[in-house]
Design an enzyme around this catalytic site. Structure first.
Site, short mmCIF file in Angstrom:
data_model
loop_
_atom_site.label_atom_id
_atom_site.label_comp_id
_atom_site.label_asym_id
_atom_site.label_seq_id
_atom_site.Cartn_x
_atom_site.Cartn_y
_atom_site.Cartn_z
N GLU A 1 8.27 16.28 15.26
CA GLU A 1 8.70 16.22 13.86
C GLU A 1 7.80 17.12 13.02
OE1 GLU A 1 10.29 12.69 10.97
OE2 GLU A 1 8.36 12.37 11.95
N GLU B 1 9.63 1.79 10.77
CA GLU B 1 10.56 2.92 10.66
C GLU B 1 9.72 4.16 10.79
OE1 GLU B 1 12.25 5.98 9.72
OE2 GLU B 1 12.42 5.35 7.63
N GLU C 1 -1.60 7.29 -0.14
CA GLU C 1 -2.68 7.72 -1.02
C GLU C 1 -2.37 9.07 -1.67
OE1 GLU C 1 -4.03 8.72 3.26
OE2 GLU C 1 -2.78 7.25 2.20
N LYS D 1 0.86 -1.20 0.00
CA LYS D 1 0.00 0.00 0.00
C LYS D 1 0.89 1.24 0.00
CE LYS D 1 -1.70 2.81 2.98
NZ LYS D 1 -1.83 4.08 2.19
N CYS E 1 12.68 11.88 6.83
CA CYS E 1 12.70 11.40 8.21
C CYS E 1 14.04 11.64 8.88
CB CYS E 1 12.33 9.91 8.26
SG CYS E 1 13.44 8.83 7.33
N GLY F 1 6.45 5.39 8.35
CA GLY F 1 5.53 6.52 8.45
C GLY F 1 5.63 7.17 9.81
N GLY F 2 4.55 7.80 10.24
CA GLY F 2 4.55 8.54 11.49
C GLY F 2 4.36 7.66 12.71
N GLY G 1 2.19 4.23 13.19
CA GLY G 1 3.00 3.06 13.49
C GLY G 1 2.54 2.35 14.74
#
Length: 500
Positions: A394, A252, A180, A177, A291, A230-231, A235
């Site tokens: 972040e 990650e 989007e 995936k 990141c 991702g965030g 996660g």
């Protein structure tokens, strides 16, 4: 615009089961330029079923290693064949410069070649001494099974390759995936896998939102491993969903990365210029949407004013615009949401006492910056401290904060004062100090007198809330395999543990 068939299940491109679609927006002007299928749980179920069948009854897990490696190399060749086209698509979809898009294709090519070489050069197993010449005992590695791969919007093609290449090298099947927001180059990559000869059902793709697509992938009982980039918030949800069926999980997540500059690194004009240049690169490559971005400058007080003044001057000269325009150095943010988020962080920093030295505004539209684009000027915030949100959280935008120190111990304490531990750097002319500080930093990657380079042969991961597991390097392949101990008795005899 007509919708593409962007869901790939069992070797066939198709629409979403529901028929739903999503417009993909050009971040340089905010206008739609592509339409993709908007998948949901039913599409995930079909894709997982295809991947499960391809793993349990198909040929790929039992394909000889040499043939798997050869396919990965064919994919690398196809990537280079289509380098310009894919680089342009990555630039337009994610907003980065065209040169960054081309570099991404080259890095993806390197990843496929690296994992092809890695799996080919491995030994046939680790022999375990059982203490008898009649026993042959060996530990071998086998594919995990069906992998759910979920990738972020900032480096869609690169992050997909870091998961796809080792998963295939190890003999797994997968459902992928992409974000989007930026799915287009991932769609192209799945097409290249099919062109390279990957059997139907091994690679499956579902385009759509994290909820429901990613959520269903993480919880699906027929998925054996989830790899997510991702965030932190997402996660955490992935890990919770995967825990119900005790899947293997690789995460990650975020980073809030320190760039520590000692005064001795700036003792010469060349050293000063290099440190300033790399601080700009660390913070503002891809508009800070990285990141591992060096978003926290931690600089020795004695050189702070001169360093920050030059940094702010040069940040104000960065050429901002559509990534495909000539001489543009920095593109737009990826979405209106990311633009608003960045503005909110800068506003909160100023309210908490930070001093604006550069940027902090949306630039005026011009020939290379269309009206409606998600542009934000590279921003330098001075006199920051660890209690500010902009320092602790972040941002994922072109925002650099400045903190100062007087001693080596203070520098290390500031650099480690984060719940993340992904990456960091130290700048110094003192080799002993460089080794000491690098050894004390609690970050998964530490650069000395440099920022941002990565090697496929190295390992990528972090400490703290930056995630679990490793990508790239030998461990990157290990995430996608299980160890099996094979114990063979060469002289079987009755044991007779019990009378009878």
């Amino acid at each position: 615009m007509s919708a593409q068939k962007t869901i790939h299940v069992g070797g066939v491109w198709r629409d979403a089961v529901s028929g739903a679609t999503r417009e993909i927006l050009d971040p340089a002007n905010g206008r739609p330029f592509a339409v993709v299928a908007e998948g949901a749980a039913d599409d995930v179920n079909a894709a997982v079923s295809a991947a499960r069948e391809a793993f349990d009854a198909g040929e790929w897990p039992r394909t000889p290693v040499a043939e798997r490696a050869a396919l990965l190399r064919r994919v690398a060749e196809l990537l280079q064949r289509d380098r310009e086209q894919i680089g342009l698509l990555e630039s337009r979809d994610a907003g980065k410069t065209l040169e960054e898009g081309r570099v991404d294709v080259d890095c993806v090519t390197d990843a496929f070649r690296y994992f092809a070489d890695l799996v080919m050069n491995e030994s046939g197993g680790r022999v375990v001494d059982a203490g008898s010449e009649n026993i042959h005992s060996v530990v071998v590695h086998e594919p995990v099974g069906v992998c759910a791969l979920i990738t972020p919007w900032n480096y869609p093609l690169l992050q997909a390759s870091w998961k796809i290449a080792p998963a295939l090298a190890a003999g797994n099947t997968f459902v992928l995936k992409p974000s989007e927001i930026t799915p287009l180059t991932t769609i192209a990559l799945i097409g290249l896998l099919a062109e390279a000869g990957l059997p139907a059902g091994v690679a499956n793709l579902v385009t759509g939102a994290g909820d429901p697509v990613g959520a269903r992938m993480a919880e699906h009982p027929d998925v054996d491993l989830v790899s997510f980039t991702g965030g932190l918030a997402s996660g955490t949800k992935v890990m919770q969903a995967a825990a119900v069926t005790v899947k293997k999980v690789a995460l990650e997540l975020g980073g809030k990365n320190p760039n520590v500059v000692f005064a001795d690194a700036c003792a010469t004009e060349e050293g000063f210029d290099t440190a300033v240049d790399q601080a700009l690169n660390a913070a503002f490559i891809h508009s800070g949407q990285v990141c591992s971005a060096g978003s926290r400058l931690i600089i020795e007080e004695s050189v702070r004013e001169r360093f920050v003044a030059e940094l702010a001057r040069r940040a104000g000269r960065i050429r901002l615009g559509r990534g495909t325009e000539k001489d543009v150095e920095c593109g737009p943010l990826v979405s209106a949401q990311q633009l608003a988020r960045t503005e909110e962080y800068v506003a909160s920093a100023l309210a908490e006492g930070a001093v604006l030295r550069a940027g902090g505004v949306r630039p005026e539209p011009c020939e290379v910056r269309p009206e409606g684009g998600y542009f934000y000027a590279p921003t330098v915030l001075d006199l920051c401290h660890g209690d500010m949100r902009v320092v602790r959280e972040e941002v994922f935008g072109p925002v650099l904060t400045v903190e100062t120190f007087h001693t080596e111990d203070q520098a290390v304490a500031l650099a480690n004062d984060t719940e993340y531990g992904l990456a960091g750097a130290v700048w110094t002319a003192d080799a002993g100090r460089a080794r000491r500080v690098a050894g004390r930093l609690r970050h998964g990657t530490v650069w000395i007198n440099d920022f941002h380079p990565y090697l496929p042969q190295a390992e990528w991961g972090g400490f703290g809330k930056s995630g679990i597991g490793r990508e790239l390097g030998p461990s990157g392949l290990g995430e996608y395999r299980e160890a099996k101990h094979i114990y063979q008795n060469l002289d079987p005899r009755p044991v007779r543990w019990f009378a009878g």
